[in-house]
Motif scaffolding. Structure first.
Motif, PDB file in Angstrom:
ATOM      1  N   MET A   1       0.850  -1.199   0.000  1.00  0.00           N
ATOM      2  CA  MET A   1       0.000   0.000   0.000  1.00  0.00           C
ATOM      3  C   MET A   1       0.885   1.249   0.000  1.00  0.00           C
ATOM      4  N   VAL A   2       0.529   2.213  -0.823  1.00  0.00           N
ATOM      5  CA  VAL A   2       1.330   3.441  -0.906  1.00  0.00           C
ATOM      6  C   VAL A   2       1.349   4.114   0.456  1.00  0.00           C
ATOM      7  N   SER A   3       2.522   4.424   0.968  1.00  0.00           N
ATOM      8  CA  SER A   3       2.546   5.200   2.207  1.00  0.00           C
ATOM      9  C   SER A   3       3.112   6.596   1.980  1.00  0.00           C
ATOM     10  N   THR A   4       3.921   6.772   0.908  1.00  0.00           N
ATOM     11  CA  THR A   4       4.407   8.116   0.596  1.00  0.00           C
ATOM     12  C   THR A   4       4.240   8.379  -0.898  1.00  0.00           C
ATOM     13  N   LEU A   5       3.645   9.515  -1.206  1.00  0.00           N
ATOM     14  CA  LEU A   5       3.515   9.968  -2.586  1.00  0.00           C
ATOM     15  C   LEU A   5       4.335  11.235  -2.734  1.00  0.00           C
ATOM     16  N   ASP A 177      -4.686   7.925 -14.221  1.00  0.00           N
ATOM     17  CA  ASP A 177      -5.419   6.663 -14.414  1.00  0.00           C
ATOM     18  C   ASP A 177      -4.483   5.467 -14.255  1.00  0.00           C
ATOM     19  N   LEU A 178      -3.298   5.602 -14.829  1.00  0.00           N
ATOM     20  CA  LEU A 178      -2.328   4.500 -14.754  1.00  0.00           C
ATOM     21  C   LEU A 178      -1.980   4.187 -13.296  1.00  0.00           C
ATOM     22  N   ILE A 179      -1.760   5.252 -12.522  1.00  0.00           N
ATOM     23  CA  ILE A 179      -1.396   5.066 -11.117  1.00  0.00           C
ATOM     24  C   ILE A 179      -2.530   4.389 -10.345  1.00  0.00           C
ATOM     25  N   VAL A 180      -3.763   4.875 -10.563  1.00  0.00           N
ATOM     26  CA  VAL A 180      -4.891   4.376  -9.775  1.00  0.00           C
ATOM     27  C   VAL A 180      -5.326   2.984 -10.226  1.00  0.00           C
ATOM     28  N   VAL A 183      -0.806   0.890 -11.299  1.00  0.00           N
ATOM     29  CA  VAL A 183       0.400   0.915 -10.464  1.00  0.00           C
ATOM     30  C   VAL A 183       0.073   0.517  -9.021  1.00  0.00           C
ATOM     31  N   ILE A 184      -0.948   1.145  -8.440  1.00  0.00           N
ATOM     32  CA  ILE A 184      -1.240   0.853  -7.028  1.00  0.00           C
ATOM     33  C   ILE A 184      -1.768  -0.582  -6.847  1.00  0.00           C
ATOM     34  N   PRO A 185      -2.802  -1.008  -7.610  1.00  0.00           N
ATOM     35  CA  PRO A 185      -3.299  -2.368  -7.373  1.00  0.00           C
ATOM     36  C   PRO A 185      -2.342  -3.475  -7.803  1.00  0.00           C
ATOM     37  N   GLU A 186      -1.588  -3.268  -8.912  1.00  0.00           N
ATOM     38  CA  GLU A 186      -0.792  -4.391  -9.423  1.00  0.00           C
ATOM     39  C   GLU A 186       0.663  -4.344  -8.970  1.00  0.00           C
ATOM     40  N   LEU A 187       1.276  -3.154  -8.960  1.00  0.00           N
ATOM     41  CA  LEU A 187       2.694  -3.074  -8.579  1.00  0.00           C
ATOM     42  C   LEU A 187       2.868  -2.865  -7.080  1.00  0.00           C
ATOM     43  N   ALA A 188       1.824  -2.354  -6.416  1.00  0.00           N
ATOM     44  CA  ALA A 188       1.821  -2.185  -4.959  1.00  0.00           C
ATOM     45  C   ALA A 188       3.076  -1.483  -4.424  1.00  0.00           C
ATOM     46  N   PRO A 189       3.346  -0.262  -4.905  1.00  0.00           N
ATOM     47  CA  PRO A 189       4.534   0.444  -4.398  1.00  0.00           C
ATOM     48  C   PRO A 189       4.311   0.971  -2.979  1.00  0.00           C
ATOM     49  N   ASP A 190       5.389   1.065  -2.221  1.00  0.00           N
ATOM     50  CA  ASP A 190       5.337   1.731  -0.909  1.00  0.00           C
ATOM     51  C   ASP A 190       5.557   3.231  -1.091  1.00  0.00           C
ATOM     52  N   VAL A 191       6.437   3.564  -2.020  1.00  0.00           N
ATOM     53  CA  VAL A 191       6.705   4.962  -2.334  1.00  0.00           C
ATOM     54  C   VAL A 191       6.404   5.161  -3.816  1.00  0.00           C
ATOM     55  N   LEU A 192       5.575   6.161  -4.087  1.00  0.00           N
ATOM     56  CA  LEU A 192       5.192   6.443  -5.455  1.00  0.00           C
ATOM     57  C   LEU A 192       5.675   7.854  -5.794  1.00  0.00           C
ATOM     58  N   VAL A 193       6.350   7.978  -6.926  1.00  0.00           N
ATOM     59  CA  VAL A 193       6.822   9.296  -7.367  1.00  0.00           C
ATOM     60  C   VAL A 193       6.094   9.653  -8.657  1.00  0.00           C
ATOM     61  N   LEU A 194       5.455  10.819  -8.678  1.00  0.00           N
ATOM     62  CA  LEU A 194       4.880  11.311  -9.928  1.00  0.00           C
ATOM     63  C   LEU A 194       5.613  12.589 -10.315  1.00  0.00           C
ATOM     64  N   TRP A 195       6.156  12.602 -11.523  1.00  0.00           N
ATOM     65  CA  TRP A 195       6.844  13.782 -12.042  1.00  0.00           C
ATOM     66  C   TRP A 195       5.995  14.345 -13.171  1.00  0.00           C
ATOM     67  N   SER A 196       5.538  15.588 -13.009  1.00  0.00           N
ATOM     68  CA  SER A 196       4.717  16.236 -14.029  1.00  0.00           C
ATOM     69  C   SER A 196       5.573  17.217 -14.828  1.00  0.00           C
ATOM     70  N   GLY A 197       5.738  16.956 -16.117  1.00  0.00           N
ATOM     71  CA  GLY A 197       6.628  17.778 -16.940  1.00  0.00           C
ATOM     72  C   GLY A 197       5.943  18.918 -17.678  1.00  0.00           C
ATOM     73  N   GLU A 198       4.616  19.030 -17.558  1.00  0.00           N
ATOM     74  CA  GLU A 198       3.850  19.918 -18.442  1.00  0.00           C
ATOM     75  C   GLU A 198       4.172  21.401 -18.254  1.00  0.00           C
ATOM     76  N   ARG A 226      -7.199  15.732  -8.257  1.00  0.00           N
ATOM     77  CA  ARG A 226      -7.814  14.463  -8.651  1.00  0.00           C
ATOM     78  C   ARG A 226      -6.890  13.297  -8.299  1.00  0.00           C
ATOM     79  N   LEU A 227      -5.606  13.459  -8.600  1.00  0.00           N
ATOM     80  CA  LEU A 227      -4.659  12.372  -8.319  1.00  0.00           C
ATOM     81  C   LEU A 227      -4.610  12.068  -6.823  1.00  0.00           C
ATOM     82  N   ILE A 228      -4.414  13.110  -6.026  1.00  0.00           N
ATOM     83  CA  ILE A 228      -4.203  12.877  -4.588  1.00  0.00           C
ATOM     84  C   ILE A 228      -5.496  12.374  -3.942  1.00  0.00           C
ATOM     85  N   ASP A 229      -6.647  12.917  -4.373  1.00  0.00           N
ATOM     86  CA  ASP A 229      -7.923  12.392  -3.859  1.00  0.00           C
ATOM     87  C   ASP A 229      -8.068  10.910  -4.178  1.00  0.00           C
ATOM     88  N   ARG A 230      -7.737  10.547  -5.409  1.00  0.00           N
ATOM     89  CA  ARG A 230      -7.932   9.148  -5.813  1.00  0.00           C
ATOM     90  C   ARG A 230      -6.933   8.220  -5.127  1.00  0.00           C
TER      91      ARG A 230
END
Ligand SMILES: [Zn+2]
Length: 472
Positions: A1-5, A177-180, A183-198, A226-230
């Motif tokens: 389960m993700v504990s740090t994003l 969408d990919l993360i929710v 990534v979370i259900p199948e890869l089950a990371p403890d630490v998730l990093v999202l880098w937004s380049g836009e 939306r990401l953090i809520d989800r």
């Protein structure tokens, strides 16, 4: 389960957080730092590598978005170039254990998802190549091809890439969408990093403080909500850290590397490799040079009108020592100098040049030692952190990996040189009452040409805040 994003918004200035209602709310309900800083040079991939390794660019060896290594010009945004760099370095991209590898050693997992360059995404978790967690370059609709490591993750995703959504920044929507959904259900990371380049893309093209940048800030803020809520729907106790890789500034002029090369004494022209990096310029030695030769090169660069603070080992008036920015190890890579292209002209006007090779022009950029480029937002929000706390203490990228180690209950590897941001935490607000000590380093090239670097010291750490050069 993700504990740090960990969310990194590429190019987000600390002053622009107020234009983002969701991020403002996150900061007000958590901890925010008034004096957070980028690594120097204030560039994307050096920051990514330092967030992975917890060590400064002089140690990670990722000192620029572009760098010079053993006769090769390396674009660190490209995974194929990073593969070459890895082979040049004896099969290790970074010389220090990364956060992703450290977590893997303790049975935990880090997954990085990025909409910046694929090289940037890989630098966030280089061990993904060897199966430690994953690195996913969520840019299937942009100019980069889809990228994912390890190979098993790439194969799993390659056949089922969703279509681009409507509206701006489809990659960021896709990444959410990919993360929710995956990534979370199948890869089950403890630490998730999202880098937004836009945002970085928009600001390079349009500059800052204009309608295009403001629209991008609003859109990214909505996407982050939306990401953090989800994520918190699935993992309600997730600690969230939001930061940027560097600040941003509008360019006042362009400095062409070809013009710089003409300043180098002809007998040394073939000995020097100049590598343009936005508001910074990296100077490499192509062969072994004598001290007097290095000083002649540094003197030529210092004498140029566009030259701001210069960090180098050399006995040249006005040059600042690289200690604090670089380690001695960097000299072994052939890096002679980091030249920041920010200065105040003789009329007192602030100037920020942008180094290019050829005709490219950018409205805005970063990479200099100006406070505008160095300052970043840093927000910590979640069950492990204090609420409604604004910290006046300095913090930088190097502090984030040790802080995540502490959040996970893991030891901090000795190669990580940052401090745990314990003042932000509920359990041990250790540094909360400490005060940083200011230190200014001055280098003069005559009374009318003064370079000043501003540092702060706290808890055994030296923070580099900014440097500027004034001519009068
Ligand atoms: Zn960036």
């Amino acid at each position: 389960m993700v504990s740090t994003l960990l969310v990194v918004v590429d190019g987000l200035r600390a002053t622009d957080v107020q234009k983002m209602p969701f991020l403002t709310e996150l900061a007000q309900r958590g901890v925010s730092y008034r004096q957070a800083r980028s690594v120097a040079p204030s560039l994307t991939r050096p920051a990514a590598a330092s967030l992975a390794g917890g060590a400064p660019p002089g140690v990670t060896g990722i000192a620029g978005n572009r760098l010079w290594a053993d006769g090769h010009l390396i674009d660190t945004g490209r995974p194929d170039h990073l593969e070459l760099l890895r082979s040049l370095r004896g099969d290790r991209l970074l010389p220090v254990p990364t956060l992703g590898e450290h977590l893997a050693d303790h049975g935990r997992k880090l997954v990085a998802v990025g909409t910046g360059s694929n090289g940037c995404t890989l630098l966030l978790n280089p061990g993904a190549v060897d199966g430690h967690g994953a690195a996913i370059g969520a840019r299937p609709f942009g100019h980069d091809a889809f990228y994912a490591r390890p190979e098993s993750v790439r194969r799993r995703l390659a056949g089922s890439l969703p279509q681009a959504g409507d509206g701006p920044f489809p990659e960021l929507a896709w990444a959410t969408d990919l993360i929710v959904d995956y990534v979370i259900p199948e890869l089950a990371p403890d630490v998730l990093v999202l880098w937004s380049g836009e945002l970085d893309d928009v600001q390079h093209g349009n500059g800052v403080d204009g309608p295009a940048g403001d629209d991008a800030l609003s859109e990214i803020d909505r996407r982050l909500r939306r990401l953090i809520d989800r994520v918190r729907e699935q993992a309600p106790h997730t600690d969230v850290i939001v930061t940027a890789d560097h600040g941003f500034s509008n360019a006042t002029h362009t400095v062409d590397v070809a013009d710089i090369e003409s300043l180098i004494p002809p007998s040394l022209a073939d000995a020097v490799q100049l590598v343009e990096n936005n508001g910074g310029l990296l100077v490499y030695a192509r062969r072994r040079l004598r001290t007097t030769q290095i000083d002649a090169i540094l003197d030529a660069i210092m004498s140029a009108e566009w030259s701001g603070p210069v960090f180098a080992d050399g006995d040249v008036p006005g040059v600042l020592p690289p200690a604090g920015l670089w380690s001695a190890r960097t000299a072994a890579d052939g890096l002679l100098a980091y030249v920041s292209l920010t200065y105040h002209d003789r009329l007192g006007n602030p100037r920020i040049g942008h180094s290019v090779r050829g005709g490219a022009r950018f409205a805005g950029g970063h990479g200099s030692t100006s406070a505008a480029d160095m300052r970043i937002p840093l927000v910590l929000n979640g069950p492990s952190f204090r609420t409604a706390h604004e910290s006046p203490l300095p913090a930088d990228h190097l502090d984030i990996p040790p802080t995540i180690c502490r959040l996970m209950g893991l030891p901090v590897p000795p190669s990580m040189s940052g401090r745990v941001l314990s003042e932000a935490g509920l359990l041990a607000p250790g540094n909360a009452s400490a005060l940083p000590e200011d230190r200014r380093v001055v280098a003069e090239r005559g009374a009318a040409d003064v370079t000043t670097a501003h540092f702060q010291h706290l808890a055994g750490r030296q923070y580099f805040l900014s440097a500027d050069r004034h001519r009068s």
